[in-house]
Write a protein that holds these residues in place. Sequence first.
Motif, short mmCIF file in Angstrom:
data_model
loop_
_atom_site.label_atom_id
_atom_site.label_comp_id
_atom_site.label_asym_id
_atom_site.label_seq_id
_atom_site.Cartn_x
_atom_site.Cartn_y
_atom_site.Cartn_z
N PHE A 124 0.81 -1.21 0.00
CA PHE A 124 0.00 0.00 0.00
C PHE A 124 0.85 1.27 0.00
N ARG A 125 0.22 2.35 -0.43
CA ARG A 125 0.88 3.65 -0.37
C ARG A 125 1.23 3.99 1.08
N SER A 126 2.29 4.73 1.26
CA SER A 126 2.77 5.03 2.62
C SER A 126 1.75 5.81 3.42
N ASN A 127 1.00 6.72 2.78
CA ASN A 127 0.01 7.50 3.51
C ASN A 127 -1.15 6.63 3.98
N ILE A 128 -1.49 5.58 3.23
CA ILE A 128 -2.56 4.67 3.64
C ILE A 128 -2.11 3.84 4.83
N GLN A 129 -0.89 3.37 4.81
CA GLN A 129 -0.37 2.58 5.93
C GLN A 129 -0.28 3.41 7.20
N ALA A 130 -0.04 4.71 7.06
CA ALA A 130 0.17 5.57 8.23
C ALA A 130 -1.14 6.03 8.86
N MET A 131 -2.23 5.99 8.11
CA MET A 131 -3.48 6.55 8.62
C MET A 131 -4.31 5.51 9.36
N ALA A 132 -5.21 6.00 10.20
CA ALA A 132 -6.21 5.14 10.83
C ALA A 132 -7.54 5.40 10.14
N GLY A 133 -8.22 4.42 9.65
CA GLY A 133 -9.46 4.63 8.91
C GLY A 133 -10.56 5.22 9.77
N TYR A 134 -11.59 5.68 9.11
CA TYR A 134 -12.76 6.24 9.79
C TYR A 134 -13.47 5.14 10.57
N THR A 135 -13.89 5.44 11.78
CA THR A 135 -14.59 4.47 12.62
C THR A 135 -16.06 4.88 12.76
N PRO A 136 -16.99 4.17 12.10
CA PRO A 136 -18.41 4.50 12.24
C PRO A 136 -18.92 4.16 13.64
N GLY A 137 -20.08 4.68 13.97
CA GLY A 137 -20.73 4.32 15.22
C GLY A 137 -21.14 2.86 15.22
N GLU A 138 -21.26 2.29 16.41
CA GLU A 138 -21.65 0.89 16.53
C GLU A 138 -23.04 0.66 15.93
N GLN A 139 -23.19 -0.48 15.24
CA GLN A 139 -24.46 -0.81 14.58
C GLN A 139 -24.98 -2.15 15.13
N PRO A 140 -25.81 -2.12 16.16
CA PRO A 140 -26.35 -3.38 16.69
C PRO A 140 -27.32 -4.02 15.71
#
Length: 359
Positions: A5-21
Amino acid sequence: MPDYFRSNIQAMAGYTPGEQPKHGSGIIKLNSNENPYPPSPKAIEALGAIDGECLRRYPNPYGNEFRKAVSHVLEIPLDWIIVGNGSDDLLNIVIRACAEPGRAVVYPTPTYVLYQTLTQIQAAEMVEISYGEQYELPLESLIAAQGAVTFIASPNSPSGHGVAIADLRKLAAHLAGILVIDEAYVDFAETNALELVKEFENVLLIRTLSKGYSLAGLRLSFGIGQPNLLSELFKVKDSYNIDAIACVVGAAAMLDQDYKNACADRVKASRSQLTVDLRSLGFQVWDSQTNFLLMQPAHHNAEFLYQQLKAKNILVRYFNQPGLEDKLRITVGTDSQNQILVEALRQIAFSNPKNVVKL
């Protein structure tokens, strides 16, 4: 892991959606700002009338059936409208069209975290400028930053405040890049910025059917901008980014403004009562123009309250990030859901007074 993967992708933390029960779990879900009321009956009727031919063929690439409904309701020309697969799709289109290394994306914080995520994916420069203590817009700093794209969520999440039209007008007049006004929660607000699109070629207004129209599961949004601006954005969107079902159902919901407004009025009334109830328990609650409230416990122990409520099958949103680690964002539910929440908080406070309320 190999270097796929690109270096910027490896360095980032993805978006975390709210919990979906799971549906039917019995959990009171007040963490993702869904509308507590069902969609328009006309939207449900339109969904039931969809036939196989509609599914067999590719949809209109511009979502024209839905665009016509938006054009009719808002009294704007068809070619001033771009349709997206939820607001996130339109935000992504703007970032891909305008941002790159050396071309900054600018926004005040705290705000919608996806602005950061999309900018990181594009490997563009990111300029985050803090709101004031009472969420005053850092207007001069935003102008000085001169972003290729400047995002302003109004009303803002997670604070719930609306940005003054005069401030947005000044921004638009002094920015060389695009000003994106994200109005995801506009159906619960007292004002909107539609007039600025007509005044400024560099303004793009984004709205969604997820909140006011109770169609978060449909993934449908629209942007409003002048044709010269949209013509460049159309180059970037996926060929068929809007499915046929979404266009049919969304058009029916858009045309049923009476139903949408009635539900929004109910949410606003419940919001007012929930604000009073939470403040009576000793919590600081910010005034809101949205379908949620930002709340701060007296002892700033938001994570403790989040966990305690979760144990009682009530989900609210906790953000473990600077400026929000001592606060909770709570979606306005039905009146009965709100009362269950308030009673749960009262029980937690009674059991843990030193951890929840000031004695």
